[in-house]
Write an enzyme that holds these catalytic residues in place. Structure first.
Site: not given
Length: 787
Positions: A169, A204, A302, A667
């Site tokens: 968090d 959307r 997730v 990379q």
């Protein structure tokens, strides 16, 4: 080892003999906790302390028995790349009672543990502090009831506590980043990038709900990193009438041919009356008011999962070392401290000061003092919020100031992920400041050929998540085109220049500064933004693009290591990019748990190569039967990747076999990491504000004329601050032959990589050790830029 200076402090001179350290993870899990556990265990064993795992957090401490186990070096192998926490974490009601803490104290005393390293959130750390304060009383109670001897009370008279904040968090005051936050942002951005393609196909609107409890950091930074249309966070509720404002903005964006809308909602989002705002509510509003096809995606757990990012692994490893140092140096009078990150520096802060300030944020929000809440969250949070506000809401043309200054933006050198985020930010902030913004195509070569065009707000929509350089970039320096470039600047009346790129960008601006005597056109404010995967620009600790490259390296190393899990006894030699700069090899080695990393900055010879082979031969006798060796592409012209591969193959015959891998341009590609998007966006916004200031200062009699050294600057991050430094002054700090800075901060972390790979080495830790206080306000100019 060479003689050590008397005024320096070295890790190997600190002794942990006779000390026992317990390490536990508590509260919600976070990616990177295992890297912290690994660093604490190995650094503790290195100084001859005993180290114990305390399984299942405080519950394991209360239950004792097999939950508290002494560990060895091998106990923490192969956990660096694992998400979550391998030692488990549990909420423990019993530890909240004195009886529970009495049992915990008894279990620790049985094993002589008086040093605790707690990795968790503010609740876990507050519990640890209370335990420390009660310690002597708990021991006396145990002695009175005959559970421990009086001798033990005298011997284990005090308990040392050091905390590391593990929480996705990022809600803990006093640290710019908590362990796990960067990885959670990776998960969110992966999802947002994936959703954007489907949303675009169907025109959307997506409402995404992200975690963060009462803290809006994840929502805010992911909104900044993906250019979301609207964001709801608890610290900064929308104004009255937000419903209408949001709908107007969404329909305006559609009218501008934008095929999708992204709205991000923090799980703790509230309105100005402290009433919750839910993702479902936002969706219904959009559907009812605008009739847009709208979907809700709740990311949920997730965000806590998956493997830790390179940033979190390095952060956790550095914090782990600092934690062991703090425990070794603690006395009875040392307050419980928390190891935190300020800018690019590990610092120690009093635990309770941080906890108190964290609680003050919640109090301010409860009392609806939202400006105060944002301020208490710290400079980094405030910076993010201000930058988001600047970039997301386009003010009507009638409200914009009109300066009539023309500002050009160009990319120079090799492409780096995050360049486009920086360009987008520069264009939008420039337009907000009232300037006419111009984009130069293909660097200085394109400039000389007149490939320059005015660029609008909408032209850079959706650029943040794109890799490479959309403007096009070339390595050509301006020196051979000075006359043509001056012509183009005169023709297009360019009043200021922003150059985004690597060492070439720095060198280019140096050439322009030196050509001012011949060409008045270059007497304008010029700013360089460092952007290169090599991280080899003088005047800055970080460059845009280096974090993305580091993640690509670490991800590949993880896969390569995993491929050896079935075959056993295999050593991989991996070549990384970076020119002569060893940043990627060294930090990649630290984040991937490499056994060695060969770099140009630290000379090595055949004896060292031989010692590394012997070290790996010894390692193969243990339970860890694989090795990882990184080599920077230009580390040595004779000891090539092929040479090292052949040497290891020959010397390791019968013990291990070898494979080599050249990582190459993978990379340089890929979508930019959250860090690079955010870093690019924020420093670019800051640079344009500096340019505006310089334009106002140098505008005289109808024209801009700037010819002082401080009007050609590089904006870099040094330790804790973002600084504008004249490019001329940085000349002495650069090695122009090898195109690297003469001094590089990350070289100090080299011994850390070696110690974690079980080498005996000298590690200078003179920088650490000062307990500081939580800064409520840092000076305006010294804004840290942690993401």
């Amino acid at each position: 080892m060479a003689d050590q200076p008397a005024d320096k402090k070295f890790f190997e001179n600190l002794s942990g003999a006779g000390k026992a350290i317990g390490v536990l993870t508590s509260g919600g899990d976070a990616q990177g906790m295992n890297a912290a556990v690994r660093a604490v265990v190995r650094m503790g064993i290195y100084v001859e302390a005993k180290v114990y795992f305390i399984y299942e957090g405080y519950q394991g401490m209360v239950d004792g028995g097999d939950n508290i186990v002494e560990v060895s070096w091998e106990s923490v192998s192969s956990i660096l790349q694992v998400g979550g926490t391998v030692i488990g974490s549990a909420r423990c009601k019993e530890f909240r009672t004195r009886e529970g803490r009495l049992k915990a104290a008894f279990n620790l005393i049985q094993r002589g543990i008086t040093n605790l390293c707690v990795i968790g959130g503010d609740g876990s750390l507050t519990g640890a502090n209370l335990f420390r304060e009660e310690w002597s009383g708990l021991l006396e109670e145990l002695a009175q009831s005959g559970k421990i001897e009086e001798e033990a009370v005298k011997k284990y008279v005090y308990l040392n506590i050091v905390g590391m904040v593990g929480s996705i968090d990022n809600d803990f005051c006093g640290t710019d980043m908590t362990i796990g936050t960067d990885s959670a942002l990776h998960r969110i951005i992966e999802v947002v990038d994936a959703i954007m393609t489907t949303a675009q196909s169907h025109q959307r609107t997506f409402v995404l709900e992200v975690m963060g409890r009462h803290c809006g950091y994840l929502a805010l930074v992911s909104a900044l990193a993906c250019g979301a249309d609207w964001v709801f966070i608890p610290e900064y509720p929308p104004e009255e009438g937000w419903e209408e404002q949001m709908c107007v903005k969404l329909s305006e964006n559609r009218a501008r041919k934008k095929r999708l809308n992204i709205i991000i909602v923090a799980e703790g989002a509230i309105d100005s009356h402290n009433k919750p705002i839910t993702s479902e509510e936002v969706k219904n509003l959009v559907v009812q008011q605008l009739g847009f096809d709208t979907r809700v995606t709740i990311l949920g757990h997730v965000q806590r999962g998956g493997t830790p990012s390179a940033f979190d692994r390095i952060l956790a490893s550095r914090m782990g070392v600092e934690a062991v140092l703090a425990l070794l140096e603690a006395t009875q009078d040392t307050p419980a401290c928390v190891v935190s990150l300020s800018g690019n520096q590990a610092v120690r802060l009093p635990l309770m000061e941080c906890v108190q300030m964290t609680q003050e944020v919640q109090k301010a929000m409860d009392e609806r003092k939202f400006c105060e809440a944002v301020r208490l969250r710290g400079r980094s949070f405030e910076n993010n919020l201000n930058t988001y506000k600047l970039l997301s809401h386009r003010r009507p043309d009638t409200e914009l100031p009109k300066t009539n200054f023309n500002v050009a933006v160009l990319n120079v050198g090799a492409p780096a992920a995050g360049m486009n985020a920086a360009v987008r930010s520069a264009i939008r902030v420039g337009i907000t400041e009232g300037h006419n913004m111009f984009a130069v195509i293909d660097g200085f070569e394109g400039f000389a050929n007149g490939q320059i065009k005015e660029i609008s707000w909408g032209d850079v929509g959706g650029w943040t998540g794109q890799g490479g350089s959309l403007l096009g970039t070339k390595r050509t320096l301006p020196a051979k085109y000075l006359e043509k470039i001056a012509d183009q600047m005169r023709t297009n009346n360019i009043n200021a220049l922003m150059v985004i790129g690597g060492f070439e960008a720095y060198e280019s601006c140096l050439q322009l500064a030196e050509a001012r005597a011949r060409f008045e056109e270059f007497c304008i404010p010029i700013c360089v933004l460092p952007a290169t995967i090599s991280n080899n620009v003088p005047g800055t600790d970080f460059s845009i693009g280096a974090d993305t490259a580091l993640n690509a390296i670490v991800e590949t190393c993880d896969r390569i290591k995993q491929s050896a899990s079935g075959t056993k006894r295999r050593v991989f030699i991996i070549e990384t990019m970076g020119g002569y700069c060893g940043y990627l090899a060294n930090m990649g080695g630290l984040a991937a748990g490499a056994d060695a990393a060969y770099i140009f900055e630290e000379k090595f010879d055949i004896r060292e190569l031989q010692a590394n082979v012997e070290h790996l031969t010894e390692k193969m006798k243990t339970s860890i039967q694989r090795g990882l060796v990184l080599r920077n592409e230009n580390s040595n012209e004779n000891y090539t990747t092929d040479f090292i591969y052949q040497l290891y193959s020959e010397e390791g015959k019968g013990v291990f076999d070898c494979r080599k891998n050249v990582l190459g341009h993978m990379q340089q590609g890929g979508a930019p990491s959250p860090f690079d998007r955010n870093f690019g966006t924020k420093i670019s916004a800051k640079a344009v504000q500096w340019i505006s200031k310089k334009l106002r200062e140098t505008y005289r009699k109808g024209k801009v004329f700037a010819n002082t050294e401080d009007s050609v600057c590089l904006l870099g991050m040094r330790r804790r601050n973002l600084l504008f430094q004249p490019v001329v002054e940085l000349k002495d700090q650069a090695d122009f032959v090898h195109r690297i800075p003469k001094e590089q901060w990350w070289l100090k972390l080299r011994p850390l990589m070696k110690i974690l790979a079980k080498y005996k080495t000298s590690y200078d830790v003179s920088d650490s050790g000062q307990l500081e206080h939580v800064a409520r306000h840092s000076p305006k100019e010294a804004e840290t830029v942690a993401i």
